[in-house]
Write an enzyme that holds these catalytic residues in place. Structure first.
Site, PDB file in Angstrom:
ATOM      1  N   TYR A 178     -10.361 -18.952   3.509  1.00 13.51           N
ATOM      2  CA  TYR A 178     -10.886 -17.907   4.405  1.00 13.51           C
ATOM      3  C   TYR A 178      -9.765 -17.252   5.231  1.00 13.51           C
ATOM      4  O   TYR A 178      -9.728 -16.028   5.400  1.00 13.51           O
ATOM      5  CB  TYR A 178     -11.929 -18.556   5.316  1.00 13.51           C
ATOM      6  CG  TYR A 178     -12.716 -17.616   6.201  1.00 13.51           C
ATOM      7  CD1 TYR A 178     -13.067 -16.336   5.789  1.00 13.51           C
ATOM      8  CD2 TYR A 178     -13.134 -18.043   7.464  1.00 13.51           C
ATOM      9  CE1 TYR A 178     -13.801 -15.500   6.609  1.00 13.51           C
ATOM     10  CE2 TYR A 178     -13.884 -17.206   8.290  1.00 13.51           C
ATOM     11  CZ  TYR A 178     -14.206 -15.938   7.864  1.00 13.51           C
ATOM     12  OH  TYR A 178     -14.924 -15.118   8.672  1.00 13.51           O
ATOM     13  N   SER A 179      -8.850 -18.080   5.712  1.00 19.63           N
ATOM     14  CA  SER A 179      -7.752 -17.584   6.541  1.00 19.63           C
ATOM     15  C   SER A 179      -6.964 -16.478   5.823  1.00 19.63           C
ATOM     16  O   SER A 179      -6.578 -15.481   6.435  1.00 19.63           O
ATOM     17  CB  SER A 179      -6.834 -18.764   6.886  1.00 19.63           C
ATOM     18  OG  SER A 179      -5.706 -18.339   7.567  1.00 19.63           O
ATOM     19  N   LYS A 180      -6.753 -16.663   4.524  1.00 15.99           N
ATOM     20  CA  LYS A 180      -6.008 -15.643   3.760  1.00 15.99           C
ATOM     21  C   LYS A 180      -6.791 -14.335   3.701  1.00 15.99           C
ATOM     22  O   LYS A 180      -6.225 -13.250   3.823  1.00 15.99           O
ATOM     23  CB  LYS A 180      -5.704 -16.157   2.350  1.00 15.99           C
ATOM     24  CG  LYS A 180      -4.923 -15.171   1.503  1.00 15.99           C
ATOM     25  CD  LYS A 180      -4.531 -15.771   0.177  1.00 15.99           C
ATOM     26  CE  LYS A 180      -3.835 -14.744  -0.689  1.00 15.99           C
ATOM     27  NZ  LYS A 180      -4.729 -13.638  -1.087  1.00 15.99           N
ATOM     28  N   ASN A 195     -10.290 -27.242   5.539  1.00 14.99           N
ATOM     29  CA  ASN A 195      -9.809 -25.861   5.397  1.00 14.99           C
ATOM     30  C   ASN A 195      -9.633 -25.171   6.756  1.00 14.99           C
ATOM     31  O   ASN A 195      -8.558 -24.740   7.104  1.00 14.99           O
ATOM     32  CB  ASN A 195     -10.808 -25.018   4.601  1.00 14.99           C
ATOM     33  CG  ASN A 195     -10.545 -25.033   3.109  1.00 14.99           C
ATOM     34  OD1 ASN A 195      -9.527 -25.535   2.665  1.00 14.99           O
ATOM     35  ND2 ASN A 195     -11.474 -24.492   2.352  1.00 14.99           N
ATOM     36  N   GLU A 196     -10.763 -25.040   7.466  1.00 19.99           N
ATOM     37  CA  GLU A 196     -10.710 -24.257   8.699  1.00 19.99           C
ATOM     38  C   GLU A 196     -11.980 -24.428   9.519  1.00 19.99           C
ATOM     39  O   GLU A 196     -12.999 -24.948   9.040  1.00 19.99           O
ATOM     40  CB  GLU A 196     -10.515 -22.757   8.431  1.00 19.99           C
ATOM     41  CG  GLU A 196     -11.744 -21.962   8.026  1.00 19.99           C
ATOM     42  CD  GLU A 196     -12.242 -22.240   6.649  1.00 19.99           C
ATOM     43  OE1 GLU A 196     -13.360 -22.785   6.537  1.00 19.99           O
ATOM     44  OE2 GLU A 196     -11.557 -21.953   5.678  1.00 19.99           O
ATOM     45  N   ASP A 199     -12.685 -26.493  -5.759  1.00 18.41           N
ATOM     46  CA  ASP A 199     -12.235 -26.849  -4.409  1.00 18.41           C
ATOM     47  C   ASP A 199     -13.438 -27.164  -3.514  1.00 18.41           C
ATOM     48  O   ASP A 199     -13.383 -28.048  -2.669  1.00 18.41           O
ATOM     49  CB  ASP A 199     -11.429 -25.698  -3.801  1.00 18.41           C
ATOM     50  CG  ASP A 199     -10.027 -25.622  -4.387  1.00 18.41           C
ATOM     51  OD1 ASP A 199      -9.521 -26.666  -4.842  1.00 18.41           O
ATOM     52  OD2 ASP A 199      -9.450 -24.520  -4.401  1.00 18.41           O
ATOM     53  N   ASP A 251     -15.199 -10.040  16.451  1.00 17.15           N
ATOM     54  CA  ASP A 251     -16.204 -10.831  15.729  1.00 17.15           C
ATOM     55  C   ASP A 251     -15.957 -12.320  15.843  1.00 17.15           C
ATOM     56  O   ASP A 251     -16.893 -13.112  15.823  1.00 17.15           O
ATOM     57  CB  ASP A 251     -16.214 -10.443  14.241  1.00 17.15           C
ATOM     58  CG  ASP A 251     -16.925  -9.123  13.999  1.00 17.15           C
ATOM     59  OD1 ASP A 251     -17.355  -8.498  14.993  1.00 17.15           O
ATOM     60  OD2 ASP A 251     -17.048  -8.712  12.830  1.00 17.15           O
TER      61      ASP A 251
HETATM   62  P1  NAP Z   1     -17.711 -21.511  -1.389  1.00 20.43           P
HETATM   63  O1  NAP Z   1     -18.529 -20.499  -2.051  1.00 20.43           O
HETATM   64  O2  NAP Z   1     -17.867 -22.968  -1.732  1.00 20.43           O
HETATM   65  O3  NAP Z   1     -16.154 -21.167  -1.570  1.00 20.43           O
HETATM   66  C1  NAP Z   1     -15.696 -19.862  -1.589  1.00 20.43           C
HETATM   67  C2  NAP Z   1     -14.442 -19.804  -2.448  1.00 20.43           C
HETATM   68  O4  NAP Z   1     -13.334 -20.359  -1.720  1.00 20.43           O
HETATM   69  C3  NAP Z   1     -14.549 -20.578  -3.768  1.00 20.43           C
HETATM   70  O5  NAP Z   1     -14.006 -19.770  -4.788  1.00 20.43           O
HETATM   71  C4  NAP Z   1     -13.669 -21.798  -3.526  1.00 20.43           C
HETATM   72  O6  NAP Z   1     -13.071 -22.325  -4.695  1.00 20.43           O
HETATM   73  C5  NAP Z   1     -12.598 -21.195  -2.629  1.00 20.43           C
HETATM   74  N1  NAP Z   1     -11.834 -22.163  -1.834  1.00 20.43           N
HETATM   75  C6  NAP Z   1     -12.272 -23.209  -1.102  1.00 20.43           C
HETATM   76  N2  NAP Z   1     -11.234 -23.828  -0.519  1.00 20.43           N
HETATM   77  C7  NAP Z   1     -10.108 -23.168  -0.903  1.00 20.43           C
HETATM   78  C8  NAP Z   1      -8.728 -23.326  -0.616  1.00 20.43           C
HETATM   79  N3  NAP Z   1      -8.279 -24.291   0.192  1.00 20.43           N
HETATM   80  N4  NAP Z   1      -7.855 -22.438  -1.159  1.00 20.43           N
HETATM   81  C9  NAP Z   1      -8.281 -21.431  -1.965  1.00 20.43           C
HETATM   82  N5  NAP Z   1      -9.577 -21.229  -2.279  1.00 20.43           N
HETATM   83  C10 NAP Z   1     -10.476 -22.094  -1.735  1.00 20.43           C
HETATM   84  O7  NAP Z   1     -17.899 -21.264   0.169  1.00 20.43           O
HETATM   85  P2  NAP Z   1     -18.464 -22.148   1.352  1.00 20.43           P
HETATM   86  O8  NAP Z   1     -19.097 -23.402   0.853  1.00 20.43           O
HETATM   87  O9  NAP Z   1     -19.213 -21.234   2.212  1.00 20.43           O
HETATM   88  O10 NAP Z   1     -17.127 -22.542   2.146  1.00 20.43           O
HETATM   89  C11 NAP Z   1     -16.121 -23.368   1.598  1.00 20.43           C
HETATM   90  C12 NAP Z   1     -14.793 -22.724   1.867  1.00 20.43           C
HETATM   91  O11 NAP Z   1     -14.716 -21.495   1.176  1.00 20.43           O
HETATM   92  C13 NAP Z   1     -14.554 -22.392   3.339  1.00 20.43           C
HETATM   93  O12 NAP Z   1     -13.885 -23.446   3.963  1.00 20.43           O
HETATM   94  C14 NAP Z   1     -13.755 -21.122   3.303  1.00 20.43           C
HETATM   95  O13 NAP Z   1     -12.379 -21.351   3.471  1.00 20.43           O
HETATM   96  C15 NAP Z   1     -13.941 -20.563   1.916  1.00 20.43           C
HETATM   97  N6  NAP Z   1     -14.626 -19.259   2.043  1.00 20.43           N
HETATM   98  C16 NAP Z   1     -13.855 -18.141   2.028  1.00 20.43           C
HETATM   99  C17 NAP Z   1     -14.431 -16.901   2.228  1.00 20.43           C
HETATM  100  C18 NAP Z   1     -13.567 -15.697   2.204  1.00 20.43           C
HETATM  101  O14 NAP Z   1     -12.418 -15.808   1.780  1.00 20.43           O
HETATM  102  N7  NAP Z   1     -14.067 -14.563   2.676  1.00 20.43           N
HETATM  103  C19 NAP Z   1     -15.798 -16.787   2.435  1.00 20.43           C
HETATM  104  C20 NAP Z   1     -16.562 -17.950   2.432  1.00 20.43           C
HETATM  105  C21 NAP Z   1     -15.943 -19.197   2.252  1.00 20.43           C
HETATM  106  P3  NAP Z   1     -13.894 -23.120  -5.830  1.00 20.43           P
HETATM  107  O15 NAP Z   1     -14.603 -22.053  -6.622  1.00 20.43           O
HETATM  108  O16 NAP Z   1     -12.822 -23.816  -6.625  1.00 20.43           O
HETATM  109  O17 NAP Z   1     -14.844 -24.062  -5.163  1.00 20.43           O
END
Ligand code: NAP
Length: 268
Positions: free
Chosen positions: A162-164, A121-122, A45, A149
């Site tokens: 992230y939202s989840k 995403n967000e 993703d 925060d």
């Molecule tokens: P990243 O390390 O590239 O991504 C973090 C994880 O989020 C990876 O496993 C990625 O999947 C997954 N992801 C991305 N979009 C998703 C979606 N729409 N639904 C479900 N999983 C999804 O992190 P980054 O480059 O910093 O940020 C990219 C996105 O990752 C952000 O937009 C954010 O939504 C998400 N993220 C989430 C958290 C959290 O949940 N605490 C923290 C940081 C970022 P793949 O392995 O397939 O790429």
């Protein structure tokens, strides 16, 4: 039809990309990384999110197809061993087009300058140290005084990201809605927020007026250091992201596989 490939650099991905390039050449499909009609992503993703931002200025004229080389993603439909079938489908069948909402973020500075960002995403507003104080308006009406925060506004497709993790609901991507979730809000006798995610209607918007001279704004995980912002406005963009789909794509089955169980022969 002009095609571009965007990919990560994992070993498996690079093998898939080499095969994909061979197939495109065999079928006389034009490779054009600058002005493609279709962007095929190979990776996860995150790879698709990067490709979205690379082509964001051409978003209305591009369709995406995602091949996953890691675990099944939300933006990636095809498995790497299926790419022959995918290319055949691309040439022979009329794909179903799926368009999903994007988030439009406007940042207005004290000096009246305006910056625009599109998020797949967000987008989140955060302070790393000290609490973020902000007034939150919905449709220009004061909704709450936030302390904590930060705040996250996500698209339906971003609701599984992230939202989840912030306790937001998973939203079907066909719904045109935005969800705002709180990040560690302070709630006591002095400060009070709703303390629950909200989902706003397609014609509504959220305005955040921060009481802080600097904070961090993230757009799909990418960090922007913001100074002297007057307000931020979050609304559904008039643009959307389009995917070429060939057949079965069941969102809830994808959710189940990602978060609950990857057993295939259950209800979905
Ligand atoms: P990243 O390390 O590239 O991504 C973090 C994880 O989020 C990876 O496993 C990625 O999947 C997954 N992801 C991305 N979009 C998703 C979606 N729409 N639904 C479900 N999983 C999804 O992190 P980054 O480059 O910093 O940020 C990219 C996105 O990752 C952000 O937009 C954010 O939504 C998400 N993220 C989430 C958290 C959290 O949940 N605490 C923290 C940081 C970022 P793949 O392995 O397939 O790429």
């Amino acid at each position: 039809m002009k095609v571009a490939i965007a990919h990560n650099n994992n070993e498996e991905t690079l093998k898939v990309v080499a095969k994909l390039k061979e197939l495109l050449e065999e079928k006389n499909i034009i490779y054009d990384a600058k002005y493609p009609d279709i962007v095929i992503t190979v990776g996860g993703d995150g790879t698709l999110i990067n490709a979205f931002h690379r082509y964001v200025n051409q978003i209305d004229s591009i369709r995406f197809i995602g091949i996953h080389t890691g675990h099944l993603g939300f933006y990636t439909d095809w498995r790497s061993y299926d790419i022959d079938r995918m290319i055949d489908a691309l040439l022979l069948r009329k794909p179903e087009s799926a368009a999903y909402p994007l988030l439009d973020v406007s940042l207005i500075t004290e000096a009246g300058e305006k910056k625009h960002y599109l998020a797949l995403n967000e987008s989140a507003i955060k302070r790393i140290s000290h609490t973020l104080e902000a007034d939150v308006y919905i449709d220009d009406q004061l909704f709450e005084n936030f302390r904590g925060d930060g705040l996250c506004v996500s698209t339906p497709t971003g609701s599984t990201a992230y939202s989840k993790s912030l306790g937001g609901a998973v939203i079907h991507p066909k719904l045109k809605a935005l969800q705002m979730t709180e990040i560690a809000s302070i709630n006591n006798r002095v400060f009070r927020t709703l303390s629950a995610p909200i989902v706003i209607a397609p014609d509504q918007w959220i305005t955040v007026i921060p009481n802080a001279d600097h904070f961090v704004l993230t757009v799909d995980g990418e960090r922007k250091n913001v100074r002297n912002a007057k307000k931020l406005v979050f609304k559904i963009s008039k643009h959307s992201i389009q995917f070429d789909r060939f057949g079965h794509h069941h969102f809830w089955s994808r959710v189940k596989t990602a978060f609950i169980s990857d057993k295939q022969n259950d209800d979905f």
